[in-house]
Design a protein around this motif. Structure first.
Motif, short mmCIF file in Angstrom:
data_model
loop_
_atom_site.label_atom_id
_atom_site.label_comp_id
_atom_site.label_asym_id
_atom_site.label_seq_id
_atom_site.Cartn_x
_atom_site.Cartn_y
_atom_site.Cartn_z
N ASN A 297 -70.30 -10.20 35.16
CA ASN A 297 -69.78 -9.50 33.71
C ASN A 297 -70.99 -9.34 33.04
O ASN A 297 -71.60 -8.13 32.78
N PRO B 75 -62.07 -7.10 19.62
CA PRO B 75 -62.62 -8.18 18.87
C PRO B 75 -63.64 -9.03 20.44
O PRO B 75 -63.89 -10.00 19.61
N PHE B 76 -63.76 -8.91 21.54
CA PHE B 76 -64.15 -9.21 22.51
C PHE B 76 -65.69 -9.46 21.80
O PHE B 76 -66.56 -10.83 22.13
N ALA C 40 -56.06 6.35 25.75
CA ALA C 40 -55.06 4.70 25.99
C ALA C 40 -54.92 3.95 25.52
O ALA C 40 -54.42 2.96 25.11
N TYR D 251 -64.19 -5.36 37.57
CA TYR D 251 -63.69 -6.31 38.43
C TYR D 251 -64.20 -6.73 39.61
O TYR D 251 -64.24 -6.39 40.39
N VAL E 144 -58.18 -11.21 22.54
CA VAL E 144 -58.67 -9.47 21.97
C VAL E 144 -58.05 -7.32 22.56
O VAL E 144 -56.74 -8.40 23.10
N LEU E 145 -59.05 -7.03 23.06
CA LEU E 145 -58.13 -6.06 23.40
C LEU E 145 -57.82 -6.42 24.92
O LEU E 145 -58.48 -7.04 25.91
N ASN F 243 -55.42 -4.41 28.41
CA ASN F 243 -54.21 -2.45 29.08
C ASN F 243 -53.77 -3.16 29.97
O ASN F 243 -53.87 -3.58 30.77
N ASP G 59 -53.80 0.57 25.79
CA ASP G 59 -54.63 -1.00 25.24
C ASP G 59 -53.48 -1.28 24.83
O ASP G 59 -52.28 -1.10 24.35
N PHE H 85 -52.21 -4.73 36.62
CA PHE H 85 -53.50 -4.67 36.17
C PHE H 85 -54.18 -5.15 34.58
O PHE H 85 -53.28 -3.80 34.15
N CYS H 86 -55.12 -5.13 34.47
CA CYS H 86 -55.73 -5.31 33.24
C CYS H 86 -56.81 -4.38 33.36
O CYS H 86 -57.54 -4.81 34.22
N ALA H 87 -56.67 -3.44 32.79
CA ALA H 87 -58.24 -2.79 32.64
C ALA H 87 -58.45 -2.98 31.77
O ALA H 87 -59.47 -2.06 31.81
N GLU H 88 -58.61 -2.96 30.02
CA GLU H 88 -59.60 -3.71 29.15
C GLU H 88 -60.26 -4.26 29.61
O GLU H 88 -59.80 -5.96 29.60
N TYR H 89 -61.29 -4.53 29.58
CA TYR H 89 -62.51 -5.92 30.06
C TYR H 89 -61.91 -6.82 29.04
O TYR H 89 -62.04 -6.32 27.78
N CYS H 90 -62.08 -7.51 29.24
CA CYS H 90 -61.80 -8.70 28.60
C CYS H 90 -62.05 -10.35 28.09
O CYS H 90 -61.79 -11.38 27.66
N GLY H 91 -63.31 -10.06 28.99
CA GLY H 91 -63.65 -11.66 29.35
C GLY H 91 -63.78 -12.52 30.85
O GLY H 91 -63.31 -11.41 31.67
N VAL H 92 -64.42 -13.19 30.79
CA VAL H 92 -64.66 -14.29 32.62
C VAL H 92 -62.92 -14.06 33.05
O VAL H 92 -63.34 -13.61 34.31
N HIS I 57 -60.75 -11.69 33.24
CA HIS I 57 -60.21 -9.85 33.23
C HIS I 57 -59.79 -9.43 34.57
O HIS I 57 -58.69 -9.32 34.61
N ALA I 58 -60.86 -9.78 36.26
CA ALA I 58 -60.17 -9.58 37.33
C ALA I 58 -58.87 -10.39 37.38
O ALA I 58 -58.67 -10.02 38.87
N MET J 21 -56.82 -11.35 35.70
CA MET J 21 -55.42 -10.61 34.73
C MET J 21 -54.44 -10.05 35.70
O MET J 21 -53.98 -8.64 35.17
#
Lengths: 541, 403
Positions: A72, A149-150, A308, A454, B134-135, B137, B148, B170-177, B179-180, B182
């Protein structure tokens, strides 16, 4: 290294100060252009290594060379450096600074000291952005978009990166102000608006975006700062804020910013194609007006990044419509470039090859953008690898290749020396193949449904990811060969005369490298257009 | 398959095919013309250009107007199909999805919660989308839907699964460590199977043993009512005998606790005569010792009265805790639950480090004010579990202390 290296003449030896101070305190637009160029190439190479690391991680599912946190941080820093430190300043600040005054027959920009200040803003912002990797709670991990908010919650060093981007914004604004003023006030006698090289028109359109849109970025980043440090609650729904507001503010700058990145590239291509076809640019006024139209319409389409997000369907309708409008001037440009080739006398010199690759790759990027602009198809493609591939097609295959085209076109002018053509063509071939293998695979795996950002993925996405990673190696090999060849050319290339390519714009009528103040004792008087090749003869080299 | 069985995918694919088809044609045209020009008008053949044409108002008008018309059809077609993604058919089944770092929770109209999304086929499903942090998707490539999840706001998508099976979410909105990781699935079942699945649970609850049998899919092969199936029926086992093949020799044994446990843990050792040795073994990781006992007790008719207390394991699963905290000791985004009741932790409180013993008080604070005492080496990213009821928190704490 031989004795003959580095005995450059022209502005390299002239000037009020000698040595390193002669560069660090210079107000000469050419020296500032060279300072920018050196920094930008270094930044590009750093971020390229990060990009290769991302591709290597994705060669197979699961953890390959790094875990999720490192991944990341890597794509975040890759994005921040490539966008804010490479592609936004690349053509504008390096080639624009060097060439804009010469193109319009001026001795410098309107505000030379401001010009130097903008370079210092660039350096300061760049150092802060790089410092953010090594200090505080670790390298920022928000993505270059800093979405709340991240971004307001993560403990990594977002504060410093945001501060860096904020200061970089000033560099961009100052350059924009300087260029608009210079183009309005300092054109030589006879340099009418209808005789401006297309590169100048695109810089003019770009400068207006820099002036008008960049402050939005500054404001947005200040708000993120307030949110992080003082918990202002502007983007926090629990306290009456709105996370989607952030996305609007961010894209109001960052969408026009992609036109800051691509417009000067279009300008470069519009110089190269007529020169190597020895024919006037087809549809001069359509090209000039379409540049302004892109700058204008491009400022109204920001929310197409947000179909979206949960914004209203009415907003989706409006922004989808506007997005298709902005496709038109880009299409006109492509048709006009190709028409310029018709019945020309075409030489496939290295700059021309890069320019033709630009057209092909920018066309793919632009056409892919149609599927992203249409509301229904965007729902599937949004936030997948397709978007990443599309973005690289326009920004790297487009603006990046235009930057490489500009290097091959103008470095002989900047240094008075010519690189070897054969390695340049081989490098171009490697880059063209590697680029398309890499990013076409990314687009395909995105259509399959692989989300972006990802570090690990399901087995069904493996084959295309593997192909993409192999493509990245071919591309990198080409880039390294290209830079090596250009470096060799700068150091010990064959000397060239004023006009190695047979260009008709003003820079080809003065020595390579140009002298201080460009034009000698008498100001130039312009009597013909920028693409009038009658009687222009290329110098042998 | 019915043409409209997967209506959302149909809508998106219409537009994708139209735009990609047109784009491909245009790209081909541009490329071919460029190559022809470059080859035909090469400098070695034409040292000087044969025309100095620098514009043609008619041509330029045509290639301005024509693209305008083409892209307007793309815009309109994209929009009308998008409307189809937004208009949920009447009578859609409503399920609430809640995203959190880094797991999904689906809540059904009857209050049941799962970490996978269970739906009947050929039924419109409306998923309302929520986020607690957080966000994120909600993206299902097979249905071409994506939206989202935004904290403090409700979004929605709808879809209709065309056939039974698993479809990736899949979670398609980046959300941290995380994310992949989720990722979960839509489990589409036949309408009958779904009706069965969604039968309301008795308030007193089924005996734990029966729940395990259902959850593990045992009842897919072993009937509970005496009817024959892929495996022997589990109907009234107490006091019965079984003819087995042991070391190639037929033997007859009485069904007792010991036999049943071996039959579950190592089914290939003793196979009931007349059945294929196809049952997979269920190890400790799949059915815990406690659950195994519950199953055996249930099968032997020694049903213990079901408790009304919420089940801690289920709570940890439903609320996404296991998305970050492993239960098997593996390193994750957050400290593992394994052995948490027996260890000391080094925490950071007010900028100072101190080591304390894990007790009920600490765990309660960790659940409700996770940022107050951060375990050293982990980032403060856990959301406060204030959405749990006091009883649920008590059950979780008691459960964790026993680890």
């Amino acid at each position: 290294m031989t004795e003959t290296t580095l005995n450059y003449s022209g502005f390299y030896t002239e000037g009020p100060r000698k040595g390193i101070l002669g560069w660090l305190l210079t107000t000469d637009h050419k020296r500032i252009g060279i300072l920018y160029l050196g920094c930008i190439v270094v930044m590009f190479l750093i971020a390229m290594v990060l990009g290769l690391a991302i591709r290597l991680e994705l060669i197979a599912p699961g953890k390959t060379i790094m875990g999720p946190q490192a991944y990341n941080a890597t794509f975040t820093v890759h994005g921040i450096i490539m966008i804010f430190l490479f592609i936004i300043p690349s053509i504008v600040a390096a080639f624009g600074n060097f060439l804009l005054p010469i193109h319009i027959g001026a001795r410098d920009v309107s505000f030379p000291k401001l010009n130097l200040l903008s370079w210092y803003c660039y350096v300061a912002g760049g150092l802060l952005a790089i410092a953010s990797i090594f200090t505080g709670g670790g390298a920022p991990d928000t993505g270059w978009t800093f979405y709340v908010p991240f971004s307001t919650q993560t403990t990594t060093n977002v504060n410093l990166a945001v501060l860096g981007a904020f200061i970089l914004g000033f560099s961009s604004i100052l350059t924009g102000i300087n260029f608009v003023t210079t183009i309005h006030r300092l054109r030589a006698k006879g340099m009418t608006w209808g005789r401006l090289p297309m590169f100048v028109w695109t810089l003019y359109a770009t400068a207006w975006i820099q002036i008008l849109a960049t402050p939005m970025l500054g404001i947005t980043l200040v708000l993120v700062f307030l949110e992080r440090i003082f918990g202002a609650g502007l983007f926090d729904a629990a306290r009456g804020g709105d996370p989607i507001l952030y996305q609007h503010l961010f894209w109001i700058y960052s969408h026009p910013a992609v036109y800051i990145m691509i417009l000067p590239g279009m300008g470069v291509v519009s110089e190269i194609i007529p020169t190597f076809a020895r024919k006037p640019l087809f549809g001069y006024w359509a090209m000039a007006i379409s540049s302004l139209a892109i700058a204008f319409a491009g400022s109204l389409v920001w929310a197409h990044h947000m179909y979206a997000s949960g914004m209203s369907d009415l907003a989706v309708l409006v922004f989808s419509f506007l997005t298709f409008i902005v496709a038109i001037p880009s299409a006109i440009k492509v048709f006009n470039w190709i028409s310029t080739l018709y019945k020309g006398s075409i030489e496939l010199a290295p700059p021309m090859l890069f320019a033709l690759a630009f057209i092909f790759q920018f066309a793919i990027g632009g056409l892919g953008g149609l599927a992203l602009g249409a509301a229904a198809s965007d729902v599937h493609l949004h936030d997948t690898s397709f978007v990443v591939g599309h973005f690289h097609y326009t920004m790297f295959g487009g603006a990046g290749f235009a930057f490489f085209a500009a290097l091959h076109f103008w470095l002989p002018k900047f240094t008075g020396r010519m690189y070897r053509h054969k390695p340049a063509v081989i490098a171009w071939g490697l880059m063209f193949v590697g680029f398309n293998v890499l990013y076409m695979s990314m687009q395909a795996v995105g259509i399959q449904g692989m989300p972006r950002r990802y570090y690990d993925y399901l087995p069904e996405f493996q084959a295309l990811n593997l192909v993409a990673t192999v493509g990245s190696w071919i591309l990198a090999a080409g880039i390294l060969l290209m830079f090596y060849n250009l470096w060799q050319g700068i150091r010990r290339g064959r000397p060239v005369g004023n006009n190695p390519w047979g260009g008709a714009t003003l820079e080809w009528q003065i020595p390579s490298p140009p002298p201080l103040e460009n034009f000698g004792a008498e100001d130039p008087v312009v009597t013909k257009g920028p693409y009038d090749y009658k009687g222009v003869v290329a110098d042998e080299y | 398959m019915d043409q409209y069985a997967n209506p959302t995918a149909q809508a998106v694919d219409n537009v994708l095919i139209y735009i990609f088809g047109f784009s491909l044609l245009l790209l081909l045209g541009i490329t071919v013309v460029t190559i022809i020009f470059v080859v035909k008008y090469r400098r070695s053949k034409y040292p000087e250009p044969t025309s100095d044409n620098d514009g043609n108002i008619w041509l330029e008008t045509i290639w301005t107007v024509l693209p305008v018309m083409i892209v307007m059809t793309m815009f309109w077609y994209g929009w009308t199909n998008y409307v189809g993604l937004r208009e949920v058919p009447a009578g859609a089944l409503e399920i609430k999805a809640t995203a959190r770092m880094w797991s999904w929770q689906f809540e059904y109209p009857d209050g049941r919660k799962t970490s996978k999304l269970y739906v009947p086929v050929n039924t419109p499903i409306k998923v309302s989308l929520h986020s607690v942090d957080v966000l994120h998707n909600f993206f299902v490539p097979a249905f071409r839907i994506k939206r989202d999840t935004v904290p403090g706001m409700e979004n929605y998508v709808w879809f209709q699964a065309p056939e039974e099976g698993s479809y990736d979410i899949f979670c398609a909105e980046y959300c941290g460590v995380g994310h992949a990781d989720m990722i979960t699935t839509v489990e589409a079942m036949s309408q009958e199977a779904y009706a069965d699945w969604s039968k309301p649970l008795e308030p007193s609850g089924d005996p734990r043993g029966l729940i395990v049998l259902n959850e593990q899919g045992c009842t897919g092969c072993h009937s509970l009512d005496g009817s024959d199936n892929i495996g022997p029926s589990l109907f009234e086992l107490a006091g019965q005998t079984r003819k087995l093949i042991r070391d190639g020799q037929p033997v007859e044994v009485a069904i007792d606790e010991n036999y049943l446990k071996i039959a579950i843990r190592e089914p290939e050792l003793e196979v009931v005569a007349g059945y294929d040795p196809i049952m997979p073994p269920y190890d400790e990781g799949t059915i815990s010792a406690e659950d195994l006992q519950a199953v055996v007790d249930y099968l032997l008719g020694k049903v213990v009265a079901a408790t009304t207390a919420p089940d801690a394991d289920q709570l940890l699963e439903e609320n996404g805790c296991l998305g970050c905290h492993s239960s098997d000791g593996s390193e994750g985004i957050a400290p593992t639950f394994k052995g948490i009741g027996q260890r000391d932790v080094t925490i950071e409180r007010d900028g100072k480090e101190l080591t304390i013993k894990v007790d009920a008080e600490y765990l309660r604070r960790a659940l409700l004010e996770p940022e107050a005492d951060m375990v050293k080496g982990y980032a403060p990213m856990m959301p406060a579990a204030d959405y749990l009821s006091p009883e649920q928190i008590d059950v979780i704490i008691e459960h964790l202390l026993k680890q």
